[in-house]
Scaffold this motif. Structure first.
Motif, PDB file in Angstrom:
ATOM      1  N   ALA A 117       2.378 -38.505  -6.949  1.00 19.27           N
ATOM      2  CA  ALA A 117       1.834 -39.176  -5.965  1.00 19.27           C
ATOM      3  C   ALA A 117       2.862 -40.506  -5.638  1.00 19.27           C
ATOM      4  O   ALA A 117       3.166 -40.859  -4.610  1.00 19.27           O
ATOM      5  N   THR A 118       2.520 -41.319  -6.711  1.00 21.75           N
ATOM      6  CA  THR A 118       3.196 -42.558  -6.859  1.00 21.75           C
ATOM      7  C   THR A 118       4.639 -42.642  -6.776  1.00 21.75           C
ATOM      8  O   THR A 118       5.262 -43.263  -5.855  1.00 21.75           O
ATOM      9  N   ASP A 155      -1.415 -37.778  -9.925  1.00 20.86           N
ATOM     10  CA  ASP A 155      -1.330 -39.067  -9.439  1.00 20.86           C
ATOM     11  C   ASP A 155      -0.060 -39.837  -9.635  1.00 20.86           C
ATOM     12  O   ASP A 155       0.411 -40.528  -8.939  1.00 20.86           O
ATOM     13  N   PHE A 191       0.713 -37.213   0.517  1.00 20.93           N
ATOM     14  CA  PHE A 191       0.348 -38.885   0.766  1.00 20.93           C
ATOM     15  C   PHE A 191       1.717 -39.379   1.760  1.00 20.93           C
ATOM     16  O   PHE A 191       2.765 -39.049   1.356  1.00 20.93           O
ATOM     17  N   GLU A 247       5.183 -45.059   1.247  1.00 23.64           N
ATOM     18  CA  GLU A 247       4.816 -46.234   1.531  1.00 23.64           C
ATOM     19  C   GLU A 247       5.933 -47.144   2.274  1.00 23.64           C
ATOM     20  O   GLU A 247       7.019 -46.982   1.969  1.00 23.64           O
ATOM     21  N   ARG A 261       5.511 -42.060  -3.195  1.00 28.73           N
ATOM     22  CA  ARG A 261       5.036 -43.299  -2.277  1.00 28.73           C
ATOM     23  C   ARG A 261       5.797 -44.401  -2.624  1.00 28.73           C
ATOM     24  O   ARG A 261       6.304 -45.061  -1.679  1.00 28.73           O
TER      25      ARG A 261
END
Lengths: 217, 241
Positions: free
Chosen positions: B111-112, B108, A73, A76, B115
């Motif tokens: 991934a957080t 999950d 991913f 951000e 990010r």
């Protein structure tokens, strides 16, 4: 703004542990948005969680391919201007409440439930308490009632008088199952508050009791 | 990288030493010895002592998150994963999920971490507390299918912190250190309530049923435990000023 009435430590602790139902979490999180004092206590609660995790015996091995898939991913970017922060305010409802309500107080479709009280039910998932917004006309008393369980009320505008104390923006009024009360909105303006209760209110009078099934109040 | 892995191994060993008295809910006897020894040290805080080995490790882990935030440092991320993923997984399994679900939530969670590393603030949280909070939220989302309502510091209606004071004057690492010691000085009853809430994700109502005590007693133990930890932080802060 000086907040005088905070959620109990056991609530902040349970919010930190992640064990409150969604409606109660919503109320606590909205209070936290307004209350630096309680945010410090949340930091403490989360450090307990971190400490517990540190004490954990590592359980088996974790597949290292997870490292690459987690990084698949994109990181951000700074502040995404999503709907969560759209608009500039001033807002009566801080996040996360605004998101749950679908707007600020003036944007909502309030439903009259009688006696100068209007409400908006909020959608939360899971078992446990239900959340709703209440707007109580200035100077109005809520009919006398008790609760099947705990009721928490977070004042967002105006003031609320209950059992000898005044509650203002950011204050939390907690009433457990043993409390029979009839809170009143202060005279200066309508009182808008967020309530989370884990059971239906039980009204003492005959008329409100008859109205209850009609309005779901 | 080798050093960090050694640190990780050391922490795992440390975790195992401590596991007995903290996680061994029904265990008695020899494990109490550790708690007593710890409470003896905690009872006599010595602000003159240098940072413990543990704090140094914690600062290293915080720096890893910052490296991910600042330059998408993949090696730093891999180290965080190796250190924390097994712990996050153990936490999730304690909370009653099956192994497949736990693996998904671990994925999950990281991934957080990758990010959202930019949102990490070492003044507010140690790496462990920050990653715990992420895993907790993902667990609520996946296991309970509920949303996790959280405040948003970027929201214009958010009431910002006043100037640093009191507890805030401690760094997150100092706070974690004080919490670590104070947890060992709690009564067993209070510690059990914290463990069941934080580690097993049990509501107070479920804890009451499990321990066969009234709900009010569970809540008052939680309040007492929290009060004890806050007093320990306060003592720590005073010792430093």
């Amino acid at each position: 703004m000086t907040i005088e009435h905070h959620p109990g430590d056991e609530l902040l602790l349970a919010y930190g542990a992640g064990t409150l139902d969604e409606a109660t979490s919503l109320l606590v999180a909205t209070h936290l948005a307004l209350c630096p004092r309680c945010r410090r206590r949340l930091d403490l609660a989360e450090s307990i969680g971190g400490e517990w995790m540190n004490r954990t015996r590592a359980n088996g091995t974790v597949d290292e391919t997870g490292i690459d898939s987690a990084m698949a991913f994109a990181p951000e970017d700074d502040e995404p201007a999503g709907p969560a922060t759209a608009g500039s305010g001033p807002f009566l409802f801080p996040q996360p409440l605004r998101g749950y309500a679908g707007g600020d107080a003036a944007d909502l479709g309030w439903r009259a439930v009688g006696g100068g009280i209007r409400q908006v039910r909020l959608k939360t998932r899971g078992k446990g308490a239900k959340a709703r917004l209440l707007s109580i006309a200035a100077g109005t008393r809520v009919p006398e009632h008790s609760h099947g369980g705990e009721e928490l009320t977070l004042v967002l505008a105006g003031s609320l008088y209950d059992r000898g104390k005044w509650y203002r923006r950011g204050d939390v009024d907690a009433a457990d199952a043993s409390v029979v009360h009839r809170p009143a909105a202060g005279p200066e303006q309508d009182c808008i508050c967020l309530a989370a209760a884990d059971a239906r209110l039980k009204f003492s009078g005959v008329i409100p009791r008859l109205l209850q099934p009609l309005h779901g109040f | 990288m080798g050093r960090v892995i050694r640190n990780a191994v050391r922490s795992v060993q440390w975790g195992m030493e401590k596991t007995g008295n903290v996680l061994g809910f029904r265990r008695r006897g020899p494990t109490r010895g550790t708690a007593v020894a710890d409470s003896a040290t905690a009872g006599a805080p010595n602000p003159g002592t240098g940072p413990s080995r543990h704090s140094a490790d914690e600062r290293t882990l915080s720096a890893r998150i910052e490296a991910v935030a600042e330059r998408s440092d993949t090696a730093a991320f891999a180290e965080l994963f190796r250190h924390f993923a097994p712990r996050v997984r153990a936490y999730l399994l304690r909370g009653g999920g099956d192994a497949g679900q736990a693996d998904d939530v671990v994925q999950d969670t990281f991934a957080t971490v990758w990010r959202k590393a930019r949102l990490y603030d070492r003044r507010r949280a140690t790496a462990a507390a920050w990653i715990f909070a992420i895993a907790r939220n993902r667990r609520i989302d996946v296991y309970r299918r509920e949303r996790r309502p959280e405040f948003d510091p970027r929201d214009p209606a958010f009431q910002p912190d006043p100037l640093p004071d009191g507890e805030r004057a401690l760094t997150a690492v100092q706070r974690a250190e004080a919490v670590r010691k104070a947890l060992n000085t709690l009564s067993e009853e209070q510690r059990d309530v914290l463990r069941l809430a934080f580690y097993e994700g049990e509501t107070y109502a479920a804890i009451a049923v499990r321990l066969g005590i009234p709900l009010g007693t569970v809540k008052s133990r939680a309040r007492l435990a929290f009060g004890h930890l806050r007093a320990a932080l306060e003592a720590r802060r005073e010792a430093l000023t």
